[in-house]
Write an enzyme that holds these catalytic residues in place. Structure first.
Site, PDB file in Angstrom:
ATOM      1  N   GLU A 110      33.329 -23.970  11.834  1.00 14.82           N
ATOM      2  CA  GLU A 110      32.394 -24.629  12.756  1.00 14.82           C
ATOM      3  C   GLU A 110      33.109 -25.054  14.039  1.00 14.82           C
ATOM      4  O   GLU A 110      32.625 -24.844  15.154  1.00 14.82           O
ATOM      5  CB  GLU A 110      31.766 -25.876  12.112  1.00 14.82           C
ATOM      6  CG  GLU A 110      30.867 -25.592  10.940  1.00 14.82           C
ATOM      7  CD  GLU A 110      31.614 -25.576   9.603  1.00 14.82           C
ATOM      8  OE1 GLU A 110      32.820 -25.242   9.597  1.00 14.82           O
ATOM      9  OE2 GLU A 110      30.979 -25.868   8.580  1.00 14.82           O
TER      10      GLU A 110
ATOM     11  N   GLY B   1      42.368 -35.524   6.051  1.00 14.68           N
ATOM     12  CA  GLY B   1      41.304 -35.498   7.062  1.00 14.68           C
ATOM     13  C   GLY B   1      40.464 -36.761   7.073  1.00 14.68           C
ATOM     14  O   GLY B   1      40.230 -37.365   8.128  1.00 14.68           O
ATOM     15  N   ARG B   2      40.023 -37.215   5.905  1.00 12.06           N
ATOM     16  CA  ARG B   2      39.114 -38.370   5.876  1.00 12.06           C
ATOM     17  C   ARG B   2      39.836 -39.682   6.105  1.00 12.06           C
ATOM     18  O   ARG B   2      39.206 -40.739   6.166  1.00 12.06           O
ATOM     19  CB  ARG B   2      38.323 -38.378   4.568  1.00 12.06           C
ATOM     20  CG  ARG B   2      39.147 -38.260   3.312  1.00 12.06           C
ATOM     21  CD  ARG B   2      38.288 -37.841   2.124  1.00 12.06           C
ATOM     22  NE  ARG B   2      39.064 -37.566   0.920  1.00 12.06           N
ATOM     23  CZ  ARG B   2      39.624 -36.385   0.643  1.00 12.06           C
ATOM     24  NH1 ARG B   2      39.527 -35.385   1.509  1.00 12.06           N
ATOM     25  NH2 ARG B   2      40.275 -36.208  -0.485  1.00 12.06           N
TER      26      ARG B   2
ATOM     27  N   GLU C  51      34.293 -37.188  -1.106  1.00 12.37           N
ATOM     28  CA  GLU C  51      35.311 -36.134  -1.039  1.00 12.37           C
ATOM     29  C   GLU C  51      36.587 -36.600  -1.754  1.00 12.37           C
ATOM     30  O   GLU C  51      37.375 -35.775  -2.219  1.00 12.37           O
ATOM     31  CB  GLU C  51      35.608 -35.753   0.426  1.00 12.37           C
ATOM     32  CG  GLU C  51      36.290 -34.400   0.568  1.00 12.37           C
ATOM     33  CD  GLU C  51      36.327 -33.878   2.000  1.00 12.37           C
ATOM     34  OE1 GLU C  51      35.476 -33.062   2.370  1.00 12.37           O
ATOM     35  OE2 GLU C  51      37.228 -34.303   2.756  1.00 12.37           O
TER      36      GLU C  51
ATOM     37  N   HIS D  91      11.735 -50.542   5.822  1.00 13.91           N
ATOM     38  CA  HIS D  91      10.374 -50.038   6.031  1.00 13.91           C
ATOM     39  C   HIS D  91      10.251 -48.588   5.583  1.00 13.91           C
ATOM     40  O   HIS D  91       9.331 -47.886   5.982  1.00 13.91           O
ATOM     41  CB  HIS D  91       9.988 -50.209   7.509  1.00 13.91           C
ATOM     42  CG  HIS D  91      10.107 -51.635   7.932  1.00 13.91           C
ATOM     43  ND1 HIS D  91       9.120 -52.564   7.710  1.00 13.91           N
ATOM     44  CD2 HIS D  91      11.145 -52.311   8.483  1.00 13.91           C
ATOM     45  CE1 HIS D  91       9.533 -53.749   8.138  1.00 13.91           C
ATOM     46  NE2 HIS D  91      10.758 -53.620   8.607  1.00 13.91           N
TER      47      HIS D  91
HETATM   48  O1  F6P Z   1      35.700 -29.216   4.715  1.00 17.37           O
HETATM   49  C1  F6P Z   1      36.592 -30.149   4.236  1.00 17.37           C
HETATM   50  C2  F6P Z   1      37.613 -30.545   5.215  1.00 17.37           C
HETATM   51  O2  F6P Z   1      38.775 -29.919   4.835  1.00 17.37           O
HETATM   52  C3  F6P Z   1      37.778 -32.047   5.296  1.00 17.37           C
HETATM   53  O3  F6P Z   1      38.577 -32.548   4.299  1.00 17.37           O
HETATM   54  C4  F6P Z   1      38.320 -32.201   6.669  1.00 17.37           C
HETATM   55  O4  F6P Z   1      38.191 -33.519   7.102  1.00 17.37           O
HETATM   56  C5  F6P Z   1      37.456 -31.226   7.429  1.00 17.37           C
HETATM   57  O5  F6P Z   1      37.291 -30.146   6.548  1.00 17.37           O
HETATM   58  C6  F6P Z   1      37.998 -30.748   8.751  1.00 17.37           C
HETATM   59  O6  F6P Z   1      39.209 -30.088   8.599  1.00 17.37           O
HETATM   60  P1  F6P Z   1      40.092 -29.666   9.851  1.00 17.37           P
HETATM   61  O7  F6P Z   1      40.517 -30.919  10.550  1.00 17.37           O
HETATM   62  O8  F6P Z   1      41.241 -28.907   9.308  1.00 17.37           O
HETATM   63  O9  F6P Z   1      39.232 -28.821  10.747  1.00 17.37           O
END
Ligand code: F6P
Length: 572
Positions: free
Chosen positions: A248, A303-304, A389, A420
């Site tokens: 993406e 990442g998180r 996750e 609501h």
């Molecule tokens: O789709 C899962 C994941 O790997 C998450 O853990 C992470 O935060 C996200 O995709 C984005 O990953 P990246 O920073 O490598 O694009």
């Protein structure tokens, strides 16, 4: 992974750590904590306290929380805690002080203290990937491994310099015009944290010299919306992707480049319109972002958990250094509390245990998180990734599968809006839905006071409900005939007894938000440790990514008839 490999993956425990915080953690990691992750693991249901907790479940099964309040005037005092700038009230949960004692015994039997020391001491708590989880080091909540200290300091300086230049109008695009709009392209942890915190803190009142927008979805509409009214000459894209492989994000980065070229021309170098936050400098360079415009992040930041790293750049741009530093300081305060407070006063520990009680003994499979603050409307989305996750898993440290429930389904939305809409189910539906109310102090503003009052009223109403007799009395007061009262009363009866926790923040400011975010991060660790889950990998998500890649590479290689059928329908 073998024990030896795990040990190799751990950071050295003495003599090679820098920074001035975390001496105790580093020291303790040389003793019991150094083997904490690899020690023989006992699944929680086999620990003695589990049996006691099951007995509490039987004992309390028929008691309504309203009765527990009636029987104990001091319940709020016994079951609420104030620390690290937050007040957290557990008195509306379906438990009592004895239950809490046995939950704390469970934590002790699960050697949670060793787990906390292992986490802060840089042990490979992410044992499937052989990595530490040291996001706390980014806010000086523990020491930075010496090998990474220089790089980390360099990155922090460069990140702050970029933000300063942008906010001062000194960073210019290819045509020499100052950058006025920054668009972050990232998804998951490379989007949710900075987006949520920027929304919460930069608010409409903040004087932000550059407009910061966020784009996560591959749906072109999100990028189109972020670019509405933007001029290419004044626009900078931050490609935020630790791996620089996320489909993406890369698709959006390519679309951004096409958009820039349409105005600036094919021949214009676009370096000045891109920055990247990534560990994959090679892949970023292949895309066209040179190394001096790429900010790396350490491998030990998941990442998180990455908003505190260079992934926080868009947030730093939106808030400025003072705001960003206050956020880090708030989180650090929670780190220190988590590491040092006794278990019985430890907010993340208590929160984790109460969540485990609801999931494993009350049988609740969901957690609704309701921030009573418009600025925090995306807090549930950030938390969803953090909790689900991290702990939405079943494989345990010893390679067996869990026999008890793990992460609940986390969801939510801003109060009072949900009142609501979906609160009806809390009152009269058939599910037990634990709720976390997040409330900020009103500070003299009448509408904000009303907002906080609404949260308290919802929490109380969910505890006490309305009995059949009270329903009849309400209908009688309306002057209805007896038969009508009997017909309608069951529809007005509300059982109550829905468990909730209320978290009170002094204000919605950077320090409070930092404390709140770190509270939940550590709560997730507590639960993962006791359940025996690795909270820091995400192999499930990766299967979905792989499947999308496979379909893109070979559209005819559909795995099953349903995919094939839908592909044909899409092609019509
Ligand atoms: O789709 C899962 C994941 O790997 C998450 O853990 C992470 O935060 C996200 O995709 C984005 O990953 P990246 O920073 O490598 O694009």
């Amino acid at each position: 992974m073998t024990t030896a490999a795990l040990r190799r993956a751990s950071f050295p425990t003495s003599g090679s750590w820098s920074g001035n915080i975390g001496a105790e953690a580093a020291a303790s990691s040389t003793s019991s904590a150094s083997t904490a992750v690899t020690d023989a693991f006992t699944a929680p249901q086999h620990l003695p306290a589990w049996t006691h907790l099951a007995a509490h479940r039987e004992r309390l099964g028929t008691r309504h929380v309203a009765d527990l309040f009636a029987a104990d005037a001091g319940r709020f005092g016994t079951l609420s805690r104030e620390a690290a700038g937050l007040l957290v009230d557990f008195s509306r949960q379906r438990l009592d002080a004895e239950t809490l004692d046995d939950l704390l015994a469970l934590a002790a039997e699960a050697r949670l203290g060793d787990g906390i020391a292992a986490l802060f001491g840089g042990q490979a708590v992410n044992h499937t990937e052989g990595r530490a989880a040291l996001h706390m080091a980014l806010r000086r909540g523990c020491r930075v491994p010496a090998a990474d200290a220089d790089e980390l300091a360099r990155t922090a300086t460069r990140m702050r310099e970029f933000a300063r230049q942008l906010r001062n109008g000194e960073l210019r695009g290819a045509s020499g015009e100052a950058i006025r709009r920054v668009v972050n392209l990232g998804i998951g942890g490379s989007d949710l944290g900075p987006r949520m915190a920027a929304e919460a803190l930069a608010g409409p009142a903040a004087s932000t010299p550059v407009e910061v927008r966020f784009v996560a979805n591959i749906d072109p509409r999100e990028l189109d919306e972020a670019l509405a009214g933007a001029r290419a000459e004044e626009t900078l894209f931050i490609v935020s992707s630790k791996s620089f492989t996320t489909a993406e994000t890369l698709a959006n980065a390519h679309a951004a480049r096409t958009w820039l070229r349409a105005t600036l021309g094919e021949a214009t170098p676009l370096d000045a319109h891109f920055l990247a936050v990534s560990n994959a400098t090679g892949a970023a360079a292949a895309f066209g972002i040179p190394a001096d415009r790429v900010l790396p992040m350490p491998e030990w930041v998941g990442g998180r958990y990455s908003v505190w790293s260079a992934i926080g750049l868009p947030l730093l741009i939106a808030l400025g250094e003072d705001g960003f530093d206050a956020l880090l300081a708030g989180a650090r305060e929670m780190d220190e509390h988590f590491r040092n407070a006794p278990l019985t006063a430890n907010l993340p520990v208590l929160m984790g245990l109460v969540g485990l009680w609801n999931a494993d003994f009350i049988g609740a499979s969901t957690l609704a998180v309701l921030p009573y603050a418009h600025g925090l409307r995306n807090f549930p989305a950030w938390l969803q990734q953090l909790e689900m996750e991290s702990n939405g898993k079943r494989a345990l440290r010893d390679g067996t599968f869990t026999a008890v429930a793990t992460s609940p389904v986390v969801w939510g939305g801003a109060g009072t809006v949900g009142q609501h809409a979906f609160h009806q189910l809390f009152y009269q539906g058939t599910h037990c839905v634990p709720v976390d109310f997040i409330v900020t102090a009103g500070k003299g503003d009448a509408r904000r006071q009303a907002l906080a009052d609404n949260a308290l009223a919802q929490a109380a109403a969910l505890t006490h409900g309305r009995s059949l007799d009270e329903a009849r009395a309400a209908l009688r007061a309306r002057g209805l005939p007896p038969a009508e009262i009997e017909r309608l009363a069951p529809h007005l009866e509300i059982p109550g007894n829905q468990p909730s926790t209320t978290v009170l923040l002094a204000d919605l400011d950077p320090a409070s938000l930092g404390r709140l975010m770190a509270l939940y991060e550590h709560k997730v660790f507590v639960q993962g440790w006791i359940w025996g889950i690795n909270s820091f990998d995400q192999y499930g998500v990766e299967l979905g990514k792989e499947m999308a890649r496979r379909l893109a590479d070979d559209p005819d290689g559909a795995r099953d008839g349903a995919t094939l059928g839908m592909q044909r329908a899409l092609a019509r």
